[in-house]
Enzyme design. Structure first.
Site, PDB file in Angstrom:
ATOM      1  N   LYS A   1      13.335 -14.808 -10.567  1.00  0.00           N
ATOM      2  CA  LYS A   1      13.031 -13.559 -11.674  1.00  0.00           C
ATOM      3  C   LYS A   1      12.190 -14.094 -12.536  1.00  0.00           C
ATOM      4  O   LYS A   1      11.205 -13.458 -12.931  1.00  0.00           O
ATOM      5  CB  LYS A   1      14.396 -13.044 -12.414  1.00  0.00           C
ATOM      6  CG  LYS A   1      15.243 -12.133 -11.553  1.00  0.00           C
ATOM      7  CD  LYS A   1      14.789 -10.672 -11.332  1.00  0.00           C
ATOM      8  CE  LYS A   1      14.073 -10.610 -10.043  1.00  0.00           C
ATOM      9  NZ  LYS A   1      14.764 -10.281  -8.968  1.00  0.00           N
TER      10      LYS A   1
ATOM     11  N   HIS B   1      19.188 -37.138  -8.417  1.00  0.00           N
ATOM     12  CA  HIS B   1      18.690 -37.693  -7.031  1.00  0.00           C
ATOM     13  C   HIS B   1      16.954 -37.648  -7.115  1.00  0.00           C
ATOM     14  O   HIS B   1      16.579 -37.446  -5.929  1.00  0.00           O
ATOM     15  CB  HIS B   1      19.188 -37.347  -5.764  1.00  0.00           C
ATOM     16  CG  HIS B   1      20.555 -37.754  -5.758  1.00  0.00           C
ATOM     17  ND1 HIS B   1      20.895 -38.916  -5.367  1.00  0.00           N
ATOM     18  CD2 HIS B   1      21.773 -37.063  -6.211  1.00  0.00           C
ATOM     19  CE1 HIS B   1      22.618 -38.831  -5.564  1.00  0.00           C
ATOM     20  NE2 HIS B   1      23.084 -37.739  -5.855  1.00  0.00           N
TER      21      HIS B   1
ATOM     22  N   GLU C   1       8.567 -14.416 -10.945  1.00  0.00           N
ATOM     23  CA  GLU C   1       7.789 -13.415 -10.653  1.00  0.00           C
ATOM     24  C   GLU C   1       7.363 -12.437 -11.540  1.00  0.00           C
ATOM     25  O   GLU C   1       6.385 -12.057 -11.898  1.00  0.00           O
ATOM     26  CB  GLU C   1       8.449 -12.503  -9.517  1.00  0.00           C
ATOM     27  CG  GLU C   1       9.809 -11.812  -9.798  1.00  0.00           C
ATOM     28  CD  GLU C   1      10.329 -11.066  -8.859  1.00  0.00           C
ATOM     29  OE1 GLU C   1       9.570 -10.596  -7.910  1.00  0.00           O
ATOM     30  OE2 GLU C   1      11.659 -10.797  -8.716  1.00  0.00           O
TER      31      GLU C   1
ATOM     32  N   CYS D   1       0.808  -1.440   0.123  1.00  0.00           N
ATOM     33  CA  CYS D   1      -0.042  -0.117  -0.138  1.00  0.00           C
ATOM     34  C   CYS D   1       1.011   1.393  -0.104  1.00  0.00           C
ATOM     35  O   CYS D   1       2.080   1.277   0.436  1.00  0.00           O
ATOM     36  CB  CYS D   1      -0.892  -0.076   1.113  1.00  0.00           C
ATOM     37  SG  CYS D   1      -2.062  -1.216   1.343  1.00  0.00           S
TER      38      CYS D   1
ATOM     39  N   LYS E   1       6.401  -4.268  -3.937  1.00  0.00           N
ATOM     40  CA  LYS E   1       7.778  -3.923  -3.919  1.00  0.00           C
ATOM     41  C   LYS E   1       8.194  -3.973  -2.664  1.00  0.00           C
ATOM     42  O   LYS E   1       9.375  -4.506  -2.303  1.00  0.00           O
ATOM     43  CB  LYS E   1       8.057  -2.439  -4.502  1.00  0.00           C
ATOM     44  CG  LYS E   1       9.495  -1.989  -4.500  1.00  0.00           C
ATOM     45  CD  LYS E   1      10.343  -2.780  -5.582  1.00  0.00           C
ATOM     46  CE  LYS E   1      11.772  -2.399  -5.610  1.00  0.00           C
ATOM     47  NZ  LYS E   1      12.386  -3.560  -6.223  1.00  0.00           N
TER      48      LYS E   1
ATOM     49  N   ASN F   1      -1.538   2.315   5.639  1.00  0.00           N
ATOM     50  CA  ASN F   1      -0.583   1.169   5.196  1.00  0.00           C
ATOM     51  C   ASN F   1      -0.052   0.492   6.251  1.00  0.00           C
ATOM     52  O   ASN F   1       0.487   1.112   7.404  1.00  0.00           O
ATOM     53  CB  ASN F   1       0.699   1.754   4.350  1.00  0.00           C
ATOM     54  CG  ASN F   1       1.726   0.863   4.042  1.00  0.00           C
ATOM     55  OD1 ASN F   1       1.575  -0.102   3.853  1.00  0.00           O
ATOM     56  ND2 ASN F   1       3.009   1.312   4.020  1.00  0.00           N
ATOM     57  N   GLY F   2      -0.330  -0.907   6.257  1.00  0.00           N
ATOM     58  CA  GLY F   2      -0.180  -1.699   7.471  1.00  0.00           C
ATOM     59  C   GLY F   2      -1.037  -2.389   7.658  1.00  0.00           C
ATOM     60  O   GLY F   2      -2.054  -2.839   6.821  1.00  0.00           O
TER      61      GLY F   2
ATOM     62  N   GLU G   1      18.317 -17.093  -8.104  1.00  0.00           N
ATOM     63  CA  GLU G   1      18.024 -15.797  -8.347  1.00  0.00           C
ATOM     64  C   GLU G   1      17.304 -15.673  -9.737  1.00  0.00           C
ATOM     65  O   GLU G   1      16.226 -15.286  -9.909  1.00  0.00           O
ATOM     66  CB  GLU G   1      19.022 -14.654  -8.175  1.00  0.00           C
ATOM     67  CG  GLU G   1      18.531 -13.416  -8.635  1.00  0.00           C
ATOM     68  CD  GLU G   1      17.430 -12.588  -8.114  1.00  0.00           C
ATOM     69  OE1 GLU G   1      17.135 -13.431  -6.882  1.00  0.00           O
ATOM     70  OE2 GLU G   1      17.090 -11.482  -8.486  1.00  0.00           O
TER      71      GLU G   1
ATOM     72  N   TRP H   1      -2.838  -2.690  -1.710  1.00  0.00           N
ATOM     73  CA  TRP H   1      -2.132  -4.092  -1.676  1.00  0.00           C
ATOM     74  C   TRP H   1      -3.105  -4.826  -0.792  1.00  0.00           C
ATOM     75  O   TRP H   1      -2.856  -4.970   0.361  1.00  0.00           O
ATOM     76  CB  TRP H   1      -0.680  -4.387  -1.872  1.00  0.00           C
ATOM     77  CG  TRP H   1      -0.131  -5.696  -1.934  1.00  0.00           C
ATOM     78  CD1 TRP H   1       0.048  -6.341  -3.272  1.00  0.00           C
ATOM     79  CD2 TRP H   1      -0.097  -6.859  -0.978  1.00  0.00           C
ATOM     80  NE1 TRP H   1       0.659  -7.478  -3.094  1.00  0.00           N
ATOM     81  CE2 TRP H   1       0.503  -7.929  -1.570  1.00  0.00           C
ATOM     82  CE3 TRP H   1      -0.198  -6.879   0.468  1.00  0.00           C
ATOM     83  CZ2 TRP H   1       0.661  -9.166  -1.035  1.00  0.00           C
ATOM     84  CZ3 TRP H   1      -0.075  -8.055   1.073  1.00  0.00           C
ATOM     85  CH2 TRP H   1       0.769  -9.347   0.255  1.00  0.00           C
TER      86      TRP H   1
ATOM     87  N   ARG I   1       3.747  -0.282  -4.858  1.00  0.00           N
ATOM     88  CA  ARG I   1       3.667  -0.928  -3.455  1.00  0.00           C
ATOM     89  C   ARG I   1       2.389  -1.651  -3.560  1.00  0.00           C
ATOM     90  O   ARG I   1       2.114  -2.252  -2.295  1.00  0.00           O
ATOM     91  CB  ARG I   1       3.593   0.339  -2.540  1.00  0.00           C
ATOM     92  CG  ARG I   1       4.851   1.148  -2.512  1.00  0.00           C
ATOM     93  CD  ARG I   1       4.629   2.463  -1.495  1.00  0.00           C
ATOM     94  NE  ARG I   1       4.320   1.940   0.042  1.00  0.00           N
ATOM     95  CZ  ARG I   1       5.605   1.433   0.641  1.00  0.00           C
ATOM     96  NH1 ARG I   1       6.819   1.835   0.303  1.00  0.00           N
ATOM     97  NH2 ARG I   1       5.360   1.028   1.896  1.00  0.00           N
TER      98      ARG I   1
HETATM   99  C1  AGP Z   1      12.546  -9.369  -5.823  1.00  0.00           C
HETATM  100  O1  AGP Z   1      12.539  -9.219  -7.070  1.00  0.00           O
HETATM  101  C2  AGP Z   1      11.459  -9.699  -5.278  1.00  0.00           C
HETATM  102  N1  AGP Z   1      10.308  -8.798  -5.686  1.00  0.00           N
HETATM  103  C3  AGP Z   1      11.477  -9.716  -3.574  1.00  0.00           C
HETATM  104  O2  AGP Z   1      11.826 -10.964  -3.592  1.00  0.00           O
HETATM  105  C4  AGP Z   1      12.359  -8.648  -2.624  1.00  0.00           C
HETATM  106  O3  AGP Z   1      13.607  -9.002  -3.222  1.00  0.00           O
HETATM  107  C5  AGP Z   1      11.695  -9.330  -1.171  1.00  0.00           C
HETATM  108  O4  AGP Z   1      10.482  -8.751  -1.154  1.00  0.00           O
HETATM  109  C6  AGP Z   1      12.749  -8.270  -0.180  1.00  0.00           C
HETATM  110  O5  AGP Z   1      12.732  -6.956  -0.492  1.00  0.00           O
HETATM  111  P1  AGP Z   1      13.688  -6.010   0.264  1.00  0.00           P
HETATM  112  O6  AGP Z   1      14.879  -6.191  -0.371  1.00  0.00           O
HETATM  113  O7  AGP Z   1      13.122  -4.634   0.104  1.00  0.00           O
HETATM  114  O8  AGP Z   1      13.508  -6.488   1.747  1.00  0.00           O
END
Ligand code: AGP
Length: 607
Positions: free
Chosen positions: A483, A502, A486, A2, A602, A100-101, A479, A74, A27
């Site tokens: 990517k 295995h 997501e 949010c 984010k 937000n929260g 990683e 969100w 957000r």
């Molecule tokens: C990254 O591509 C993701 N959207 C997510 O995993 C992110 O890295 C994670 O939420 C941690 O966020 P931060 O680095 O702001 O703590």
């Protein structure tokens, strides 16, 4: 999770709110809304879906007012819908709130309010706030005190923006565990969850701390603690520009941020290397008092931390563990005053990481934040902080934050290795030279953009993609898999190449893409054998390795993406770049909203 924004001044606030919400859309983007005071009444517009829906609605029914609060959501409590959108309001619509929260005790407060005769028009936790403000206002004329009573009643996290028709020239705001900045302008003031929302109008901000309450008119900003003491806070000046927070001609922030990596990696190295020496002398860390290091993080920051462990152990010879913040907190970790806990977070606001930080502090451990956001909660609460110099990262998918975090790990481990007399000058300078060489090598990989786009076009119809690697390459594979999941909505798995047989190899069938990262020289022949194993079972193989290994891989791999030759200890800086581009183009070619993938946000400020 949010975003909130608020404006009080002399301009028409609805345009400023929409503009600010668009900057905060990363957000959350389930719904958006605005509340303004017009002729002593609150007018509201709330729309499910993207901010453009609210913008359209405002075009049809404009709101003209000098005071407004806005929200992009969100969803946590209640489905995305017009009703559940913020702002929420009291029953006679004289008070409006954006939040937000999460209010953790909202259910019991809701029952109490229902018994008092209040009605609810949404399923959200937030709605208890305007109703509590209404309830306490009945017996108290001082709205600041009404707010403190409300804050004392609610548990959980909040950044709040509040307007009240009794105070048509004032915005109230408060925070606990969710970020909030107050922007100071000329004859106008702002509140926002994050600086880019207001940077077009001002670069002077106050970062609100927990349990602080802000009272803004167009020409004054007063900040109080929860005990009615006025606080004098430092006004911070934001150094980065609005251009850095815009797409600058790129179709998406993600692509722009991938392309910014030569610069952001260079800036991060430059900031901590003076006269060919890494300088972290400002940190208050005595290695003689530390016997173990824990990296704690979530998502991409966790994947970066895996590289941190690799280099800390290899170079600084310190026992290092990596933990996922949400698991680590509940695993009864062996932390004490001899542990150094390093919290890695782009946003500095991730709630699980913040909670792990607090746990570590409560157990007497030393804490160090590595974050990209100056003044963020994790930066402020940790004993020490090292900033990455990635600049604002807007796309939900993290790219440049990851590589700058890795740059910090390499510099920190070199610094520690020297403090421990583990490295001679020649080797030390070899590291520094390689640090300087990395940005150019990253740049040369970006020139493969078109080839990588073509490869991405072959992945669009695949339901599954597998990633393989060993040691450092396996961390990179993890990683890469995240990517692709997501942003491209493809099911991916990353496996250590040696573990394949295995169990996982059972999933390999005709046409399944298997993407391998092969940079670790000591393991390369074993890894080539693993590629042959999947290829002979029908996999379409793509390999990422040094230019010099092209011939070695010719037989086993269908497609090859070369990265410039470099000592394999630094390979992680390079091999991730084509993998980021591959995820980006797979997403973009599928027509996905790359910067705002479904269900994600984010900054994850819920547990
Ligand atoms: C990254 O591509 C993701 N959207 C997510 O995993 C992110 O890295 C994670 O939420 C941690 O966020 P931060 O680095 O702001 O703590």
């Amino acid at each position: 999770m949010c975003g909130i924004v608020g404006y009080i001044g002399e301009q028409n606030s609805s345009e400023i709110i929409i503009d600010g919400l668009k900057k905060l859309e990363y957000r959350g983007y389930d719904s958006a809304g605005i509340a303004a005071i017009v002729d002593s009444n609150i007018v509201l517009q709330k729309k499910q879906g993207r901010i453009v829906n609210l913008e359209e609605s405002l075009k049809n029914n404009p709101i003209t007012s000098n005071i407004s609060i806005g929200h992009t959501r969100w969803a946590t409590h209640g489905v995305p819908s017009d009703e559940n959108s913020h702002p929420h309001f009291n029953n006679d619509k004289t008070i409006a709130v954006v939040h937000n929260g999460i209010i953790e005790n909202f259910a019991e407060i809701k029952n109490e309010l229902l018994e008092l005769g209040y009605s609810f028009s949404s399923e959200t936790d937030t709605e208890v706030i305007p109703l509590l403000l209404d309830y306490y206002s009945k017996s108290n004329d001082n709205f600041y005190e009404v707010i403190t009573k409300t804050l004392n009643k609610i548990d959980g996290s909040y950044a709040l923006g509040i307007i009240n028709t009794k105070y048509p020239d004032t915005i109230f705001c408060a925070r606990k565990d969710s970020p909030l900045v107050i922007g100071k302008g000329e004859n106008e003031n702002f509140i926002a969850s994050d600086v880019p929302a207001i940077l077009k109008y001002t670069n002077k901000v106050y970062f609100l701390d927990n349990y602080e309450i802000g009272i803004l008119t167009k020409d004054s900003i007063k900040i109080y603690d929860i005990n009615n003491n006025e606080i004098s806070k430092e006004l911070s000046e934001i150094k980065w520009s609005i251009e850095q927070a815009t797409k600058a001609g790129y179709p998406h922030f993600m692509l722009k941020e991938i392309f910014e990596q030569p610069e952001s990696i260079k800036n991060t190295f430059k900031h901590y290397i003076k006269n060919n020496k890494v300088d972290f002398d400002y940190l208050n860390i005595d290695l003689n008092k530390i016997d173990s290091i824990y990296f704690i993080a979530c998502g991409t920051a966790y994947n970066a931390a895996l590289q941190g462990k690799y280099i800390f152990q290899k170079l600084a010879k310190i026992k290092t563990e990596v933990g996922i913040a949400s698991e680590f907190r509940y695993s009864e970790p062996f932390l004490d005053e001899k542990s150094l806990v390093i919290l890695v977070s782009q946003s500095g606001e991730t709630l699980d990481t913040l909670a792990a930080l607090r746990l570590a502090k409560s157990l007497g451990s030393k804490t160090l934040a590595i974050t990209n956001v100056v003044g963020s909660s994790i930066a402020r609460e940790a004993d020490d902080v090292v900033y990455t110099y990635a600049g604002p990262e807007i796309a939900v998918a993290s790219t440049k934050a990851y590589t700058t975090q890795v740059a910090i790990f390499y510099m920190l481990s070199l610094y520690f290795a020297e403090k421990k007399n583990l490295i001679d000058n020649e080797k030390y300078q070899y590291f520094i030279e390689n640090f300087y060489a990395i940005p150019k090598k990253v740049q040369s990989i970006l020139e493969l953009n078109d080839e990588i786009k073509d490869i991405a076009s072959t992945l669009l119809d695949n339901e599954h993609v597998f990633f393989l690697g060993r040691t450092l390459d396996y961390y990179l594979a993890q990683e890469a898999a995240l990517k692709m999941k997501e942003v491209a909505y493809i099911h991916t798995e990353a496996f250590p190449s040696g573990e394949l047989k295995h169990g996982t190899i059972a999933l390999i069938e005709d046409g399944v893409p298997v993407i391998s990262v092969l940079t670790q020289e000591a393991l390369i022949h074993k890894s080539v054998s693993n590629i042959k194993e999947v290829k002979s079972r029908g996999a379409r193989t793509l390999s990422i390795s040094f230019e010099k290994h092209k011939d070695l891989l010719a037989e086993s791999t269908d497609l090859f993406i070369p990265i410039p030759n470099i000592d394999d200890i630094f390979a992680g800086f390079l091999s991730i770049i084509p993998l980021q581009l591959l995820a980006y183009y797979t997403s973009a070619l599928k027509g996905i909203d790359v910067d705002k993938p479904r269900n994600l946000a984010k900054s994850v400020t819920v547990e």
